[in-house]
Enzyme design. Structure first.
Site, PDB file in Angstrom:
ATOM      1  N   PRO A  34       0.823  -1.214   0.000  1.00 59.20           N
ATOM      2  CA  PRO A  34       0.000   0.000   0.000  1.00 59.20           C
ATOM      3  C   PRO A  34       0.855   1.260   0.000  1.00 59.20           C
ATOM      4  CG  PRO A  34      -0.074  -1.091   2.152  1.00 59.20           C
ATOM      5  CD  PRO A  34       0.702  -1.990   1.248  1.00 59.20           C
ATOM      6  N   ASP A  35       0.354   2.341  -0.633  1.00 61.40           N
ATOM      7  CA  ASP A  35       1.069   3.619  -0.537  1.00 61.40           C
ATOM      8  C   ASP A  35       0.644   4.306   0.760  1.00 61.40           C
ATOM      9  OD1 ASP A  35      -1.432   4.628  -1.088  1.00 61.40           O
ATOM     10  OD2 ASP A  35      -0.935   5.457  -3.049  1.00 61.40           O
ATOM     11  N   PHE A  36       1.057   5.550   0.956  1.00 62.38           N
ATOM     12  CA  PHE A  36       0.666   6.272   2.170  1.00 62.38           C
ATOM     13  C   PHE A  36      -0.712   6.897   2.042  1.00 62.38           C
ATOM     14  CE2 PHE A  36       4.977   7.597   4.247  1.00 62.38           C
ATOM     15  CZ  PHE A  36       5.105   6.313   4.725  1.00 62.38           C
ATOM     16  N   ARG A  37      -0.873   7.641   0.923  1.00 61.11           N
ATOM     17  CA  ARG A  37      -1.961   8.614   0.917  1.00 61.11           C
ATOM     18  C   ARG A  37      -3.162   8.287   0.053  1.00 61.11           C
ATOM     19  NH1 ARG A  37       2.857  10.904   1.495  1.00 61.11           N
ATOM     20  NH2 ARG A  37       3.175  12.169   3.359  1.00 61.11           N
ATOM     21  N   GLN A 107      11.778   7.223  -3.436  1.00 69.05           N
ATOM     22  CA  GLN A 107      11.405   7.460  -2.033  1.00 69.05           C
ATOM     23  C   GLN A 107      11.072   6.131  -1.376  1.00 69.05           C
ATOM     24  OE1 GLN A 107       8.618  11.169  -1.749  1.00 69.05           O
ATOM     25  NE2 GLN A 107       8.443  10.348  -3.794  1.00 69.05           N
ATOM     26  N   ASN A 108      11.026   5.076  -2.182  1.00 68.62           N
ATOM     27  CA  ASN A 108      10.551   3.792  -1.654  1.00 68.62           C
ATOM     28  C   ASN A 108      11.631   3.079  -0.847  1.00 68.62           C
ATOM     29  OD1 ASN A 108       8.213   4.389  -2.901  1.00 68.62           O
ATOM     30  ND2 ASN A 108       8.496   3.020  -4.637  1.00 68.62           N
ATOM     31  N   ASP A 110      11.220  -0.278  -0.341  1.00 69.97           N
ATOM     32  CA  ASP A 110      10.939  -1.697  -0.600  1.00 69.97           C
ATOM     33  C   ASP A 110      12.035  -2.396  -1.395  1.00 69.97           C
ATOM     34  OD1 ASP A 110      10.498  -0.831  -3.265  1.00 69.97           O
ATOM     35  OD2 ASP A 110       8.352  -0.600  -2.930  1.00 69.97           O
ATOM     36  N   HIS A 127      15.091   7.842   0.917  1.00 69.00           N
ATOM     37  CA  HIS A 127      14.596   7.602   2.278  1.00 69.00           C
ATOM     38  C   HIS A 127      15.170   6.318   2.875  1.00 69.00           C
ATOM     39  CE1 HIS A 127      10.978  10.408   1.218  1.00 69.00           C
ATOM     40  NE2 HIS A 127      12.116  11.056   1.386  1.00 69.00           N
ATOM     41  N   CYS A 158      19.628  -3.167  21.092  1.00 64.27           N
ATOM     42  CA  CYS A 158      21.079  -3.170  20.944  1.00 64.27           C
ATOM     43  C   CYS A 158      21.749  -4.001  22.045  1.00 64.27           C
ATOM     44  CB  CYS A 158      21.561  -1.718  21.002  1.00 64.27           C
ATOM     45  SG  CYS A 158      23.335  -1.540  20.888  1.00 64.27           S
ATOM     46  N   THR A 200       4.004   9.291  -7.102  1.00 65.02           N
ATOM     47  CA  THR A 200       4.280  10.042  -5.863  1.00 65.02           C
ATOM     48  C   THR A 200       3.345  11.238  -5.747  1.00 65.02           C
ATOM     49  OG1 THR A 200       5.904  11.409  -4.693  1.00 65.02           O
ATOM     50  CG2 THR A 200       6.228  11.203  -7.053  1.00 65.02           C
ATOM     51  N   SER A 201       2.935  11.523  -4.508  1.00 64.83           N
ATOM     52  CA  SER A 201       2.067  12.684  -4.284  1.00 64.83           C
ATOM     53  C   SER A 201       2.898  13.959  -4.140  1.00 64.83           C
ATOM     54  CB  SER A 201       1.222  12.462  -3.022  1.00 64.83           C
ATOM     55  OG  SER A 201       2.069  12.342  -1.897  1.00 64.83           O
ATOM     56  N   ASN A 224       0.937   9.568 -12.793  1.00 56.59           N
ATOM     57  CA  ASN A 224       0.359   9.466 -11.450  1.00 56.59           C
ATOM     58  C   ASN A 224      -1.164   9.505 -11.567  1.00 56.59           C
ATOM     59  OD1 ASN A 224       1.299   9.280  -8.716  1.00 56.59           O
ATOM     60  ND2 ASN A 224       0.397  11.268  -8.305  1.00 56.59           N
ATOM     61  N   CYS A 246       0.702   3.519 -13.397  1.00 47.44           N
ATOM     62  CA  CYS A 246       2.112   3.471 -13.820  1.00 47.44           C
ATOM     63  C   CYS A 246       2.371   2.308 -14.775  1.00 47.44           C
ATOM     64  CB  CYS A 246       3.009   3.311 -12.593  1.00 47.44           C
ATOM     65  SG  CYS A 246       3.008   4.725 -11.507  1.00 47.44           S
TER      66      CYS A 246
HETATM   67  P1  CNA Z   1       2.078   8.738  -1.337  1.00 51.86           P
HETATM   68  O1  CNA Z   1       2.039  10.054  -0.656  1.00 51.86           O
HETATM   69  O2  CNA Z   1       1.264   7.645  -0.761  1.00 51.86           O
HETATM   70  O3  CNA Z   1       1.599   8.988  -2.845  1.00 51.86           O
HETATM   71  C1  CNA Z   1       1.441   7.947  -3.764  1.00 51.86           C
HETATM   72  C2  CNA Z   1       0.917   8.551  -5.066  1.00 51.86           C
HETATM   73  O4  CNA Z   1       0.880   7.533  -6.039  1.00 51.86           O
HETATM   74  C3  CNA Z   1      -0.486   9.134  -4.959  1.00 51.86           C
HETATM   75  O5  CNA Z   1      -0.509  10.378  -5.599  1.00 51.86           O
HETATM   76  C4  CNA Z   1      -1.363   8.107  -5.702  1.00 51.86           C
HETATM   77  O6  CNA Z   1      -2.449   8.696  -6.363  1.00 51.86           O
HETATM   78  C5  CNA Z   1      -0.387   7.542  -6.700  1.00 51.86           C
HETATM   79  N1  CNA Z   1      -0.621   6.147  -7.091  1.00 51.86           N
HETATM   80  C6  CNA Z   1      -0.896   5.086  -6.296  1.00 51.86           C
HETATM   81  N2  CNA Z   1      -0.950   3.955  -7.016  1.00 51.86           N
HETATM   82  C7  CNA Z   1      -0.713   4.315  -8.311  1.00 51.86           C
HETATM   83  C8  CNA Z   1      -0.630   3.606  -9.526  1.00 51.86           C
HETATM   84  N3  CNA Z   1      -0.771   2.283  -9.577  1.00 51.86           N
HETATM   85  N4  CNA Z   1      -0.386   4.300 -10.664  1.00 51.86           N
HETATM   86  C9  CNA Z   1      -0.221   5.653 -10.642  1.00 51.86           C
HETATM   87  N5  CNA Z   1      -0.281   6.379  -9.518  1.00 51.86           N
HETATM   88  C10 CNA Z   1      -0.504   5.716  -8.358  1.00 51.86           C
HETATM   89  O7  CNA Z   1       3.569   8.194  -1.480  1.00 51.86           O
HETATM   90  P2  CNA Z   1       4.903   9.007  -1.781  1.00 51.86           P
HETATM   91  O8  CNA Z   1       5.895   8.022  -2.257  1.00 51.86           O
HETATM   92  O9  CNA Z   1       4.671  10.228  -2.578  1.00 51.86           O
HETATM   93  O10 CNA Z   1       5.277   9.491  -0.307  1.00 51.86           O
HETATM   94  C11 CNA Z   1       6.536   9.455   0.135  1.00 51.86           C
HETATM   95  C12 CNA Z   1       6.731   8.426   1.255  1.00 51.86           C
HETATM   96  C13 CNA Z   1       5.954   7.166   1.061  1.00 51.86           C
HETATM   97  C14 CNA Z   1       8.140   7.966   1.285  1.00 51.86           C
HETATM   98  O11 CNA Z   1       8.746   8.403   2.448  1.00 51.86           O
HETATM   99  C15 CNA Z   1       8.137   6.432   1.242  1.00 51.86           C
HETATM  100  O12 CNA Z   1       9.110   5.888   2.067  1.00 51.86           O
HETATM  101  C16 CNA Z   1       6.803   6.068   1.684  1.00 51.86           C
HETATM  102  N6  CNA Z   1       6.256   4.744   1.302  1.00 51.86           N
HETATM  103  C17 CNA Z   1       6.983   3.844   0.621  1.00 51.86           C
HETATM  104  C18 CNA Z   1       6.441   2.612   0.277  1.00 51.86           C
HETATM  105  C19 CNA Z   1       7.295   1.632  -0.488  1.00 51.86           C
HETATM  106  O13 CNA Z   1       8.501   1.545  -0.260  1.00 51.86           O
HETATM  107  N7  CNA Z   1       6.689   0.876  -1.415  1.00 51.86           N
HETATM  108  C20 CNA Z   1       5.128   2.311   0.617  1.00 51.86           C
HETATM  109  C21 CNA Z   1       4.387   3.258   1.339  1.00 51.86           C
HETATM  110  C22 CNA Z   1       4.961   4.484   1.664  1.00 51.86           C
END
Ligand code: CNA
Length: 270
Positions: A34-37, A107-108, A110, A127, A158, A200-201, A224, A246
């Protein structure tokens, strides 16, 4: 949409043109992370069970000091090893194989870019990642095997000072790795042809500020589900907005570039 993707393909087809990726959680949602937002499916809307004072607290270093359990509950779900790269990750890899990749800023946490075969020299994990772990008090390193073992029964602690140990992912309130700043200085002062921002948002700084710093003669592309960041507040005439999933976009892009078979082969090989 097709015409816009064709424009991206036309740029990428030119000799000596390289692409710089700026990616976020949205390139990994199709892998099951899952993403964050994103509303409803994002981590932040599913954190009720952790009883956090505010959603970002799960990745806040001060909160972690007092209550590390919330992060470790989530870490168990997100820990690398359970997920495989998406078509988008393999597209980045294919750009590398075709000598078209300048850099991939992610930023991921994973590590799916690495798993897809993108080399360390091209990846900037802004990150951090789960690759190493350190004590938050004395900075002693803990091997990942040890961390995973301790995670089974308790919060990893630790051996030297009994401080909590956490993976080297950057929490709110922590500095980004020096590689982020050093590489950006190098890249932003040299030729950049195509900036591809995806999934990314553009909400977390300083990463979110990078697309605004890209030179004016470089074409910026946003892949996006929503228009965001500098693409919304300071749009440029030359920007290309692809508000689609994507994986779908790179599927079409690969087709237009004649890379479709190679991309599918990479995905199938896993
Ligand atoms: P976010 O803020 O959750 O934004 C994600 C964006 O991607 C949003 O605008 C969504 O509309 C868009 N989105 C989601 N799925 C799709 C898709 N399939 N196709 C196109 N667009 C899509 O996440 P950000 O990365 O912008 O925020 C930064 C944070 C999230 C970082 O610090 C990460 O470490 C952190 N994060 C990472 C993971 C990971 O490693 N996979 C997962 C969750 C959060």
């Amino acid at each position: 949409m097709e015409k816009k993707i064709q424009r991206v393909a036309d740029i990428l087809k030119k000799d000596d043109v390289k692409v710089t990726f700026f990616v976020g959680a949205g390139i990994s949602t199709s892998c099951g992370i899952p993403d964050f937002r994103s509303p409803k499916t994002g981590l932040y809307s599913n954190l009720k069970r952790l009883q956090l004072p505010y959603p970002e607290a799960v990745f806040d270093i001060d909160y972690f000091r007092k209550n590390p359990k919330a992060f470790y509950t989530l870490a168990e779900e997100l820990y690398p090893g359970k997920f495989v790269p998406s078509k988008f990750h393999y597209f980045i890899r294919l750009c590398q194989d075709k000598k078209k990749l300048k850099r991939c800023y992610t930023q991921n946490i994973d590590t799916l870019e690495r798993l897809a075969g993108v080399k360390d020299e091209f990846i900037v994990e802004a990150h951090g990642s789960f690759a190493k772990n350190h004590c938050i008090d004395c900075d002693a390193e803990m091997a990942t095997e040890e961390l995973k073992e301790q995670m089974k029964s308790k919060i990893p602690t630790c051996a030297k000072c009994e401080g909590y140990v956490k993976p080297d992912i950057v929490f709110f309130g922590e500095a980004l790795p020096p590689k982020f700043f050093d590489t950006w200085e190098e890249d932003s002062s040299s030729k950049m042809d195509l900036a591809l921002v995806a999934g990314t948002s553009l909400a977390v700084y300083p990463f979110a500020g990078l697309p605004a710093e890209v030179s004016r003669d470089c074409t910026r592309v946003l892949i996006n589900r929503e228009q965001c960041g500098d693409f919304k507040t300071n749009p440029r005439k030359s920007d290309i907005l692809l508000l689609e999933s994507c994986d779908k976009v790179v599927e079409q892009l690969a087709k237009l570039l004649g890379w479709e078979e190679e991309l599918n082969a990479l995905v199938e090989q896993g």
